[in-house]
Design a protein around this motif. Sequence first.
Motif, PDB file in Angstrom:
ATOM      1  N   PHE A 199     -15.985  -2.632  -6.010  1.00 45.33           N
ATOM      2  CA  PHE A 199     -15.188  -1.314  -6.069  1.00 45.33           C
ATOM      3  C   PHE A 199     -15.805  -0.369  -5.130  1.00 45.33           C
ATOM      4  CE2 PHE A 199     -15.976  -4.076  -9.665  1.00 45.33           C
ATOM      5  CZ  PHE A 199     -14.810  -4.067 -10.505  1.00 45.33           C
ATOM      6  N   ARG A 200     -15.230   0.719  -4.807  1.00 44.94           N
ATOM      7  CA  ARG A 200     -15.592   1.955  -4.214  1.00 44.94           C
ATOM      8  C   ARG A 200     -14.980   3.066  -4.610  1.00 44.94           C
ATOM      9  NH1 ARG A 200     -16.348  -0.637   2.185  1.00 44.94           N
ATOM     10  NH2 ARG A 200     -17.567  -2.652   1.152  1.00 44.94           N
ATOM     11  N   THR A 207      -4.066   1.343   2.813  1.00 46.41           N
ATOM     12  CA  THR A 207      -5.003   0.502   3.077  1.00 46.41           C
ATOM     13  C   THR A 207      -6.290   0.374   2.336  1.00 46.41           C
ATOM     14  OG1 THR A 207      -5.643   2.140   4.687  1.00 46.41           O
ATOM     15  CG2 THR A 207      -4.083   0.304   5.667  1.00 46.41           C
ATOM     16  N   HIS A 208      -6.121   1.373   1.276  1.00 41.56           N
ATOM     17  CA  HIS A 208      -7.433   1.651   0.433  1.00 41.56           C
ATOM     18  C   HIS A 208      -7.172   1.532  -1.208  1.00 41.56           C
ATOM     19  CE1 HIS A 208      -8.806   3.423   4.176  1.00 41.56           C
ATOM     20  NE2 HIS A 208      -9.966   2.899   3.937  1.00 41.56           N
ATOM     21  N   SER A 209      -8.095   1.088  -1.908  1.00 47.76           N
ATOM     22  CA  SER A 209      -7.946   0.960  -3.247  1.00 47.76           C
ATOM     23  C   SER A 209      -9.330   0.991  -3.846  1.00 47.76           C
ATOM     24  CB  SER A 209      -7.247  -0.353  -3.658  1.00 47.76           C
ATOM     25  OG  SER A 209      -7.470  -0.637  -5.150  1.00 47.76           O
ATOM     26  N   MET A 329      -0.665  -1.839   0.752  1.00 44.16           N
ATOM     27  CA  MET A 329      -1.774  -2.552  -0.170  1.00 44.16           C
ATOM     28  C   MET A 329      -1.294  -2.487  -1.598  1.00 44.16           C
ATOM     29  SD  MET A 329      -5.748  -1.993  -0.059  1.00 44.16           S
ATOM     30  CE  MET A 329      -6.857  -2.951  -0.610  1.00 44.16           C
ATOM     31  N   ARG A 330      -0.800  -1.182  -1.967  1.00 40.92           N
ATOM     32  CA  ARG A 330      -0.391  -0.845  -3.188  1.00 40.92           C
ATOM     33  C   ARG A 330       0.449  -1.852  -3.826  1.00 40.92           C
ATOM     34  NH1 ARG A 330       0.255   5.405  -1.366  1.00 40.92           N
ATOM     35  NH2 ARG A 330       0.907   4.146   0.232  1.00 40.92           N
ATOM     36  N   LEU A 331       1.284  -2.599  -2.901  1.00 43.30           N
ATOM     37  CA  LEU A 331       2.164  -3.375  -3.561  1.00 43.30           C
ATOM     38  C   LEU A 331       1.707  -4.772  -4.258  1.00 43.30           C
ATOM     39  CD1 LEU A 331       4.608  -3.663  -0.459  1.00 43.30           C
ATOM     40  CD2 LEU A 331       5.310  -2.742  -2.795  1.00 43.30           C
TER      41      LEU A 331
END
Length: 343
Positions: A199-200, A207-209, A329-331
């Motif tokens: 987690f961040r 490209t971020h989550s 990445m959201r996909l």
Amino acid sequence: MNENMKDRLQSILDEAMQSIQQSDALDKLNDVRVSFLGKKGKLTSVLKGMKDVAAEERPIVGQMVNDARQTIEQHLEETKKRLEKAIRERQMEEETIDVTLPARRASVGHRHPNTIALEEMERIFIGMGYEVVEGPEIEYDLYNFEKLNIPANHPAKDEQDTFYINKDIVLRTQTSPVQARVMEQGKLPIRMISPGRVFRSDEVDATHSPSFHQIEGLVVDKNITFADLKGTLEQFAKELFGPETKTKFRPHHFPFTEPSAEVDVSCFKCGGKGCRFCKGSGWIEILGCGMVHPHVFEMCGIDPEVYTGFAFGVGLERIALLKYEIDDMRLLYENDDRFLKQF
Ligand code: DAH
């Protein structure tokens, strides 16, 4: 009188027969029954007129009425059976089940691209004799940072800002704390990988989550060198991206390894010539790695004069996106069946 009665009965009988014949449903048939045989029915009314019939004729008229009643009842019964049979047959026809039709398929779904990529990587490392170990997602600051050589005011802590449960407990920002946990157990040598969620406090974009996955690797033994690290990751890259794949180790900095490197693989789309996929460079970055820092060994109770080791950390989503050429990445997190079905 007799003749008169006979004619009247005959006409009632004719009328009844006709009504019965015209009945095409059970309720209509019942109406017919009531209108002829019921208490106020036509035939019953004849019986009520018996008082006007001469006494010697009464038995004869009575017999005639009974005959007529029997005939009507018989026809009613026959027609009822016929109608009921027709209803049953229609019902059977409407409700037939074609047992030869293929069954409707139960939708059981299938493995997520992350899972497929993870299982592939696990297969590769298990093949090299690694163990798969898991660590907690809610982690002590001590393991997530301190024991990885990231003290309280280290700038690396800024890059990995996370969600704090309290000042000592965080949602882990990396799978690297599992290194410290495994080393502390003191069972040597170590050859393990540890996949899991991290987690961040990052904003969601392509490209971020705030939540993603990593796979940590750790090898500790006597005489482990940087050559072992290079050979292992080269082999890993070849198995994952194909035998033509080349690897490049670029010097980098991680607090818990020294020396440290980032690893690029030759672009598996263009073979290294440079294309849109690798943004023209011919190389794609896939992981971070290095030789375990002596200070980390000391904090985890291992003598750095006797043991050496290497570690690496791979972003699982990054590998899944690369392998399946997914550009957002959201996909991976939206659970859209139309997307997931393609893998
Ligand atoms: N934990 C690092 C990160 O999240 C990745 C990493 C780099 C892991 C080097 C390692 C390593 O084990 O040796 O950025």
